[in-house]
Structures are given as structure tokens and as C-alpha cells.
Scaffold this motif. Structure first.
Motif, PDB file in Angstrom:
ATOM      1  N   ARG A  67       4.352  48.685  -8.323  1.00  0.00           N
ATOM      2  CA  ARG A  67       4.870  47.838  -9.403  1.00  0.00           C
ATOM      3  C   ARG A  67       6.327  48.179  -9.720  1.00  0.00           C
ATOM      4  NH1 ARG A  67       2.047  43.262 -11.290  1.00  0.00           N
ATOM      5  NH2 ARG A  67      -0.184  43.628 -11.023  1.00  0.00           N
ATOM      6  N   TRP A  68       6.624  49.475  -9.804  1.00  0.00           N
ATOM      7  CA  TRP A  68       7.976  49.901 -10.175  1.00  0.00           C
ATOM      8  C   TRP A  68       8.988  49.651  -9.060  1.00  0.00           C
ATOM      9  CZ3 TRP A  68       5.988  55.275 -12.224  1.00  0.00           C
ATOM     10  CH2 TRP A  68       5.434  55.097 -13.497  1.00  0.00           C
ATOM     11  N   LEU A  69       8.589  49.918  -7.818  1.00  0.00           N
ATOM     12  CA  LEU A  69       9.529  49.828  -6.706  1.00  0.00           C
ATOM     13  C   LEU A  69       9.619  48.426  -6.122  1.00  0.00           C
ATOM     14  CD1 LEU A  69       8.678  53.131  -4.743  1.00  0.00           C
ATOM     15  CD2 LEU A  69      10.293  52.808  -6.627  1.00  0.00           C
ATOM     16  N   GLY A  70       8.530  47.646  -6.230  1.00  0.00           N
ATOM     17  CA  GLY A  70       8.482  46.361  -5.549  1.00  0.00           C
ATOM     18  C   GLY A  70       7.991  46.551  -4.128  1.00  0.00           C
ATOM     19  N   SER A  71       7.474  45.501  -3.529  1.00  0.00           N
ATOM     20  CA  SER A  71       6.827  45.635  -2.224  1.00  0.00           C
ATOM     21  C   SER A  71       7.790  46.125  -1.144  1.00  0.00           C
ATOM     22  CB  SER A  71       6.204  44.290  -1.804  1.00  0.00           C
ATOM     23  OG  SER A  71       7.197  43.277  -1.712  1.00  0.00           O
ATOM     24  N   HIS A  72       9.059  45.711  -1.198  1.00  0.00           N
ATOM     25  CA  HIS A  72      10.015  46.130  -0.164  1.00  0.00           C
ATOM     26  C   HIS A  72      10.293  47.635  -0.241  1.00  0.00           C
ATOM     27  CE1 HIS A  72      13.391  45.541   2.663  1.00  0.00           C
ATOM     28  NE2 HIS A  72      13.954  46.526   1.973  1.00  0.00           N
ATOM     29  N   GLU A  73      10.732  48.113  -1.410  1.00  0.00           N
ATOM     30  CA  GLU A  73      11.032  49.542  -1.569  1.00  0.00           C
ATOM     31  C   GLU A  73       9.769  50.391  -1.430  1.00  0.00           C
ATOM     32  OE1 GLU A  73      13.976  51.214  -1.945  1.00  0.00           O
ATOM     33  OE2 GLU A  73      14.899  49.285  -1.453  1.00  0.00           O
ATOM     34  N   TYR A  74       8.637  49.841  -1.848  1.00  0.00           N
ATOM     35  CA  TYR A  74       7.370  50.559  -1.688  1.00  0.00           C
ATOM     36  C   TYR A  74       7.055  50.736  -0.201  1.00  0.00           C
ATOM     37  CZ  TYR A  74       2.393  51.687  -2.066  1.00  0.00           C
ATOM     38  OH  TYR A  74       1.159  52.293  -1.961  1.00  0.00           O
ATOM     39  N   GLY A  75       7.347  49.714   0.607  1.00  0.00           N
ATOM     40  CA  GLY A  75       7.144  49.839   2.042  1.00  0.00           C
ATOM     41  C   GLY A  75       8.033  50.904   2.657  1.00  0.00           C
ATOM     42  N   LEU A 154      18.142  57.721   4.574  1.00  0.00           N
ATOM     43  CA  LEU A 154      18.261  58.701   3.489  1.00  0.00           C
ATOM     44  C   LEU A 154      16.907  59.234   3.037  1.00  0.00           C
ATOM     45  CD1 LEU A 154      19.970  60.333   1.606  1.00  0.00           C
ATOM     46  CD2 LEU A 154      20.137  58.352   0.056  1.00  0.00           C
ATOM     47  N   PRO A 155      15.856  58.388   2.867  1.00  0.00           N
ATOM     48  CA  PRO A 155      14.542  58.960   2.543  1.00  0.00           C
ATOM     49  C   PRO A 155      14.044  59.974   3.580  1.00  0.00           C
ATOM     50  CG  PRO A 155      14.527  56.603   2.131  1.00  0.00           C
ATOM     51  CD  PRO A 155      15.820  56.915   2.811  1.00  0.00           C
ATOM     52  N   LEU A 156      14.344  59.745   4.857  1.00  0.00           N
ATOM     53  CA  LEU A 156      13.936  60.697   5.895  1.00  0.00           C
ATOM     54  C   LEU A 156      14.689  62.016   5.747  1.00  0.00           C
ATOM     55  CD1 LEU A 156      13.648  58.411   9.057  1.00  0.00           C
ATOM     56  CD2 LEU A 156      11.797  59.405   7.707  1.00  0.00           C
ATOM     57  N   TYR A 157      15.989  61.945   5.446  1.00  0.00           N
ATOM     58  CA  TYR A 157      16.740  63.179   5.180  1.00  0.00           C
ATOM     59  C   TYR A 157      16.106  63.961   4.033  1.00  0.00           C
ATOM     60  CZ  TYR A 157      20.981  62.736   8.076  1.00  0.00           C
ATOM     61  OH  TYR A 157      21.871  62.708   9.115  1.00  0.00           O
ATOM     62  N   ALA A 208      16.834  54.761 -16.435  1.00  0.00           N
ATOM     63  CA  ALA A 208      17.802  53.930 -15.724  1.00  0.00           C
ATOM     64  C   ALA A 208      17.395  52.469 -15.636  1.00  0.00           C
ATOM     65  CB  ALA A 208      18.034  54.491 -14.318  1.00  0.00           C
ATOM     66  N   GLY A 209      16.129  52.173 -15.913  1.00  0.00           N
ATOM     67  CA  GLY A 209      15.670  50.797 -15.853  1.00  0.00           C
ATOM     68  C   GLY A 209      15.250  50.326 -14.478  1.00  0.00           C
ATOM     69  N   SER A 210      15.419  51.165 -13.459  1.00  0.00           N
ATOM     70  CA  SER A 210      15.008  50.790 -12.104  1.00  0.00           C
ATOM     71  C   SER A 210      14.767  52.048 -11.277  1.00  0.00           C
ATOM     72  CB  SER A 210      16.085  49.919 -11.434  1.00  0.00           C
ATOM     73  OG  SER A 210      17.282  50.663 -11.253  1.00  0.00           O
ATOM     74  N   ALA A 211      14.051  51.873 -10.174  1.00  0.00           N
ATOM     75  CA  ALA A 211      13.790  52.978  -9.254  1.00  0.00           C
ATOM     76  C   ALA A 211      13.641  52.390  -7.859  1.00  0.00           C
ATOM     77  CB  ALA A 211      12.527  53.743  -9.655  1.00  0.00           C
ATOM     78  N   ASP A 212      13.835  53.234  -6.828  1.00  0.00           N
ATOM     79  CA  ASP A 212      13.718  52.760  -5.459  1.00  0.00           C
ATOM     80  C   ASP A 212      13.079  53.837  -4.597  1.00  0.00           C
ATOM     81  OD1 ASP A 212      15.717  54.633  -5.194  1.00  0.00           O
ATOM     82  OD2 ASP A 212      17.327  53.159  -4.906  1.00  0.00           O
ATOM     83  N   ALA A 213      13.083  53.630  -3.288  1.00  0.00           N
ATOM     84  CA  ALA A 213      12.461  54.588  -2.379  1.00  0.00           C
ATOM     85  C   ALA A 213      13.142  55.950  -2.445  1.00  0.00           C
ATOM     86  CB  ALA A 213      12.502  54.042  -0.943  1.00  0.00           C
TER      87      ALA A 213
END
Length: 463
Positions: A67-75, A154-157, A208-213
């Protein structure tokens, strides 16, 4: 007449007969844990409830993340997390499982020096391996990062930072299980860790009002290192009270020789159960990967049943093998197969019934993954029918055969994924995984029967 009736209703101890009485006695026996069987049952029950509780927490956390990340960032986050699970799961090189064998043998023989050497040496080795692989991984990403989609880079790093603590917790999990400290083995990684991840990502959302991967990756770093350090401190306190303070003796050669085939088994199993997500990343968008991963996480409760049984039983297989008690071994194997299959069947039916509303909680688009559940459960139930047969073989010296079986199953899974995903998309990934698990279960059954003379199948005919 009343005396006869009374006699028929009571056993020698004056306990009323019948199902209710037998149930009460079973509960009391499990709580007391005065025999190996009841201790294993109690450990399995504790493990299951911890993992069931963690399943609820994990499901809620994944729903919130989606819900917070959205389907794209969640993937994207799911891809990074699966990569962490695969790499982190391979780093221990079979030592957690081999440890359940060596610790039982050394304790039985009174070889305290070797016991202390393994307990300390294996943990230091895991930290060293995790650190080395982190540095080499960062170098590899720097040199060949152009070959990877930049949204994953960057997530892999960031997940590389987790590897030393992740590997350490894997081997400490095996040590804690061997002493039936199932709370210490499971509570921190499966209860505390996801709560920390939720807290970090949720706090970022509020601030911050948003979050991502990337936010999720930072949350993984904080959660894994905190729980890893805490588990190390708590385990060391318990070991000091349990293991004699003697000079450490290291037997690296037999440890490595025994661990490597188990490492191959666990490597192929890890790849077998996670290849689908990695191959999907080649053919499908992060949105589709998120839907598939949500379906897999929804079925997580089913896999917790065999996990719980294995947590309680693996070291007992090794103990019975070391003492040569064939009758106890066969009876215990039958028990663990039953403990695995029937609860897994009940969990499967419950998850299929509730699957669609659970997926809807991730987001309306995730309901598209509901048909995948019916495909994925076929492989999970096939594995449940043979119980923890892989651990039986590993604990009884048949790790080479087990490794070969997993290699064949992984190769089949890889071929099926690359064949079916381009044709059928997400359904192709689900069929590839299930068919490979079915083939693996059949091979494990025949392998255990041929090499150990054990009938490891739910329809055994013996009780």
C-alpha cells in the motif's frame, strides 16, 4: 453395573477414557515434555505458533508495504529482498544444518572442546564470509552495474550491508534449535524483524509523506543488524550456562566435508523456491512481480508447518542415527510426516478460501494473483506428503544423494521457468515451481527408501 461402567470409563490412573481424556493427557504430556517425542511436539508447536504469528505480522507488513510503496516500487523491493534471501541463505555453506548433527554427536560423546570449537568457530566464519561476499558483491555491481536495470541497482547495493548479520543469524538459528531454544531461534528474525521494517518505513511515510524501495532496503539494514546483534548476545548468555568452559578444538576438515553436500542441497532448494521471481524480472514488469510475490507471501503459512516440524526434529534424527535406535527413528519419522501433512492440508484449505480477500488487502490490482494460489499449492502439498525427508537424509549421512536430487529439481525448475514464463507469464512461473517441487518430492521419497530403508510418505500404513 455402575461399577463396570466406571471401570470402563477410567484407566489405571483413574483418568476418564474417551477422546476428551486422551486429548487432555496429550496436552499435559506435551507441556511437561518428559520424553523425546513430547519434547519434539512441544518444540514443533512453539515453532509453529511463532511462525504462524510471524505469518500474520509478515502478511500485515507486506500489505502495508504494498500500500505504501505501490505495486511498482513493491515489485522492486520484492526483487531486492528475494536476492537477499537467496544470497544470505547460501552464505552459511550448510553449517547450520551440519551443526545440528555435530552438536548432537559431540554432546552425546562428551567432547566439549569440539563442541565449543564448533559453536564459536562457525559463527566467526559466517561473519567473515558475509563481509567478504559483501565487498565482492559491491565490486561486482560497480564493474557490471550497467547490465542491471538501474531501478534495481541501489537496493542491491544496500542489501549487501545486511549479509554479515544475516549469515550469522542463519547459523545461530541452527545452534539454538539444537538446544530446543526455539524462541531464541525464531522470535527475533520472524517476529521482531518485520515489526522493525514496518516501523522504519511507516515512520518515513509519516515524516516525508512517501516511501520507495530504497526506504525498504534501509529498513532491512536496520532490522537485520539490530536483531542479529541482540540474538548473538542472548545466545552467548545461554551457551555459557549450558556448555562447559574448555579449550576450543577445531575440526575444520570434517566440518567442511560434511557441510558442503548440505550446502549444495540448501543452495538448490533456495534457488528452486526463488528462481521464479528472478526469472520473472527478465520478462515481466515490477508491477507483475509484485502481484506474483503477494500471492507467494499469502501462502506463507503453509510453508511454516514443515518449517516448524523441521525445527523441532532435525537434531533428533541425528541423535537416533548416532545411537543406532532404529525403532525410535522409524517411529519418529512417521510422526514428523504426520505432523507436517495434516496441519499443512488444513492451512492450505484455509488459505485458498481466504485468498481473494487477503490479496485485495494488498490493493485491488493484486487480486489478479488469486488463480496462482491454486497452482502453487500443488507443489507445497506434494512436499508436505513426504514431510522433512530432506533433513532425515542430511542427518543420516545421505547428504550427497539429497544434493543430487535437489540439483535435478533445480535444473528442471530453471528449464520450466524459461520455457513457461514467456508463454504463460505469472501462471507459467507458478507451474514451473509446482512441477519442480512435485518431481523433487517423488525423488526424495525413493531416495530415502533406497538408501535408508525408510518409508517417508503420508500413506505409510503404520501408526
Amino acid at each position: 453395573m455402575s461399577e463396570i461402567t466406571s471401570a470402563n470409563q477410567q484407566d489405571d490412573a483413574g483418568v476418564p477414557r474417551g477422546r476428551i481424556a486422551r486429548g487432555r493427557r496429550l496436552v499435559v504430556d506435551i507441556l511437561r515434555a518428559e520424553t523425546d517425542r513430547t519434547l519434539a511436539q512441544r518444540t514443533a508447536v512453539i515453532a509453529f505458533f511463532i511462525r504462524a504469528s510471524s505469518a500474520a505480522i509478515a502478511l500485515v507488513s507486506q500489505i502495508l508495504l504494498a500500500r505504501w510503496l505501490g505495486s511498482h516500487e513493491y515489485g522492486v523491493f520484492a526483487f531486492a529482498f528475494v536476492t537477499l534471501v537467496i544470497v544470505g541463505g547460501l552464505l552459511p555453506m550448510g553449517f547450520p544444518t551440519a551443526g545440528q548433527r555435530f552438536i548432537a554427536e559431540y554432546a552425546e560423546a562428551g567432547q566439549s572442546g569440539l563442541l565449543r570449537g564448533f559453536l564459536d568457530g562457525s559463527r566467526l566464519l559466517m561473519v567473515a564470509i558475509g563481509t567478504t561476499v559483501s565487498l565482492l558483491g559491491a565490486l561486482g555491481l560497480w564493474l557490471f552495474g550497467d547490465l542491471i536495470d538501474r531501478q534495481y541497482l541501489l537496493p542491491l547495493y544496500l542489501i549487501l550491508v545486511c549479509l554479515p548479520a544475516y549469515a550469522l543469524m542463519e547459523v545461530q538459528d541452527g545452534i539454538a534449535r539444537n538446544y530446543s531454544w526455539i524462541d531464541l531461534a525464531l522470535a527475533l528474525p520472524y517476529l521482531v524483524r518485520p515489526l522493525i521494517i514496518i516501523a522504519i518505513v511507516g515512520g518515513t511515510m509519516l515524516a516525508a509523506g512517501s516511501a520507495d524501495a530504497i526506504t525498504g532496503a534501509y529498513a532491512l539494514i536496520g532490522a537485520i543488524w539490530f536483531t542479529g546483534v541482540l540474538q548473538t548476545l542472548l545466545l552467548e548468555l545461554r551457551l555459557r550456562r549450558r556448555v562447559p568452559k574448555v579449550a576450543r578444538v577445531y575440526a575444520w576438515k570434517p566440518w567442511v566435508i560434511t557441510s558442503l553436500p548440505i550446502f549444495l542441497v540448501e543452495s538448490f532448494y533456495m534457488l528452486l523456491t526463488n528462481t521464479d521471481v528472478l526469472v520473472l524480472s527478465i520478462y515481466e514488469s515490477p508491477d507483475k512481480i509484485g502481484i506474483y510475490y503477494a500471492a507467494v507471501k499469502t501462502l506463507a503459512l503453509i510453508s511454516f508447518v514443515p518449517f516448524a516440524v523441521t525445527a523441532a526434529s532435525a537434531h533428533k534424527y541425528a541423535e537416533y542415527g548416532a545411537t543406532g535406535d532404529r525403532a525410535k527413528l522409524e517411529a519418529f519419522v512417521r510422526d514428523t510426516v504426520n505432523w507436517t501433512f495434516w496441519p499443512a492440508l488444513a492451512a492450505t484449505l484455509a488459505m485458498l478460501a481466504a485468498g481473494k480477500p487477503l490479496l485485495w488487502l494488498f490493493g485491488p490490482e493484486f487480486v489478479d494473483g488469486y488463480p496462482l494460489l491454486f497452482i502453487l499449492v500443488l507443489g507445497l502439498m506434494a512436499r508436505a506428503m513426504v514431510g522433512p525427508v530432506d533433513r532425515v537424509m542430511n542427518m543420516l549421512g545421505q547428504q550427497n544423494v539429497c544434493a543430487l536430487i535437489y540439483a535435478v529439481a533445480f535444473a528442471l525448475n530453471l528449464v520450466l521457468n524459461f520455457t513457461l514464463i514467456p508463454l504463460f507469464g505469472l501462471a507459467g512461473a507458478a507451474w514451473a515451481t509446482s512441477l519442480a517441487l512435485i518431481a523433487e518430492s517423488i525423488l526424495l521419497f525413493f531416495g530415502a527408501r533406497a538408501r535408508l530403508g525408510l518409508h517417508v510418505f503420508i500413506l505409510n500404513g503404520k501408526r
